[in-house]
Design an enzyme around this catalytic site. Structure first.
Site, PDB file in Angstrom:
ATOM      1  N   HIS A   1      -3.999 -74.992   5.282  1.00  0.00           N
ATOM      2  CA  HIS A   1      -4.757 -73.891   4.681  1.00  0.00           C
ATOM      3  C   HIS A   1      -5.600 -74.403   3.509  1.00  0.00           C
ATOM      4  CE1 HIS A   1      -5.006 -69.533   3.210  1.00  0.00           C
ATOM      5  NE2 HIS A   1      -5.412 -70.228   2.150  1.00  0.00           N
ATOM      6  N   GLU A   2      -4.988 -75.208   2.625  1.00  0.00           N
ATOM      7  CA  GLU A   2      -5.724 -75.693   1.437  1.00  0.00           C
ATOM      8  C   GLU A   2      -6.822 -76.678   1.826  1.00  0.00           C
ATOM      9  OE1 GLU A   2      -5.497 -74.096  -1.247  1.00  0.00           O
ATOM     10  OE2 GLU A   2      -3.748 -72.999  -0.549  1.00  0.00           O
TER      11      GLU A   2
ATOM     12  N   GLN B   1     -12.475 -72.633  -4.520  1.00  0.00           N
ATOM     13  CA  GLN B   1     -12.068 -71.266  -4.881  1.00  0.00           C
ATOM     14  C   GLN B   1     -12.328 -70.932  -6.349  1.00  0.00           C
ATOM     15  OE1 GLN B   1      -7.965 -71.814  -2.921  1.00  0.00           O
ATOM     16  NE2 GLN B   1      -8.334 -69.621  -2.697  1.00  0.00           N
TER      17      GLN B   1
ATOM     18  N   HIS C   1      -9.952 -74.966   2.990  1.00  0.00           N
ATOM     19  CA  HIS C   1     -10.812 -74.465   1.908  1.00  0.00           C
ATOM     20  C   HIS C   1     -11.866 -75.493   1.515  1.00  0.00           C
ATOM     21  CE1 HIS C   1      -9.373 -70.556   0.672  1.00  0.00           C
ATOM     22  NE2 HIS C   1      -8.122 -70.961   0.557  1.00  0.00           N
TER      23      HIS C   1
ATOM     24  N   GLY D   1      -1.084 -72.459  -3.505  1.00  0.00           N
ATOM     25  CA  GLY D   1      -2.046 -73.559  -3.523  1.00  0.00           C
ATOM     26  C   GLY D   1      -3.392 -73.024  -3.980  1.00  0.00           C
TER      27      GLY D   1
HETATM   28 ZN    ZN Z   1      -6.520 -69.706   0.439  1.00  0.00          ZN
END
Ligand code: ZN
Length: 201
Positions: free
Chosen positions: A154-155, A64, A158, A59
């Site tokens: 998790h994504e 990011q 972010h 992902g």
């Molecule tokens: Zn990550």
């Protein structure tokens, strides 16, 4: 890796920001649904997909790659970084939010393209409902379970500027990938197999 994209633009992977770069800690901004079909948002989505695939990630979130739009992409397809992860077809999430469908958690061992070389244990909910818009602006409601639910959490983290290292179950679980393989992998795979068996994802 590059290939010709729409409008003659050549796509190439973007640079992935690493731990310590302030932009990773910013909260992403909500995308105006009217802007989704526009060139700018579509380009961010194309860049995310291409960069995730080039880096062999499961992902990738816009924060990011230095973007501020609230968008992430997820795809798992025989991933060599995470061979035990069940497949997830390419999913583009614009403005994702989620709610828990259970209080039950499992201890996942996670890595991250923005935290190169390290992995650690994070407790994730085993079942969530995700609401988002897709790349055409259509509403999506997904129920995600098991190991895949961890990937979604998790994504989405972010997009709030949160990294897995902020949520370590035990700081001592942080390890290099090499040491994970050497000391933790076997035990982890047994737990993951039980989880995937139970939820099928
Ligand atoms: Zn990550």
């Amino acid at each position: 890796m590059s290939f010709p994209g729409g409008n003659g633009r050549t796509l190439s992977p973007r640079r992935i920001l690493h731990l310590g770069e302030p932009h990773l800690r910013q909260k992403a901004s909500w995308v105006d649904p009217d802007d989704i079909p526009g060139v700018e948002i579509q380009r961010i989505i194309d860049d995310l997909v291409m960069t995730m695939r080039a880096a062999r990630g499961a992902g990738l979130a816009a924060t990011q790659i230095g973007e501020t739009a609230r968008i992430c992409v997820i795809e798992v397809d025989n991933n060599p970084r995470y061979p035990y992860k069940p497949p997830i077809p390419l999913t583009v999430l614009v403005n994702p939010t989620w709610v828990p469908l259970t209080e039950e958690r499992f201890v996942n061992n996670e890595g991250c393209l923005s935290v190169p070389g390290l992995r650690g244990d994070v407790a994730r909910l085993t079942e969530i409902r995700v609401n988002a818009l897709d790349r055409n602006g259509a509403e999506m409601v997904l129920t995600v379970r098991g190991l895949s639910a961890g990937t979604y959490q998790h994504e989405c983290d972010h997009l709030d500027g949160i990294l897995f290292v902020d949520k370590l179950e035990d700081p001592a679980s942080l390890s290099t990938w090499e040491n994970f393989e050497r000391y933790r992998r076997e035990e982890y795979l047994v737990r993951v197999a039980a989880l995937v068996d139970r939820y099928g994802q």
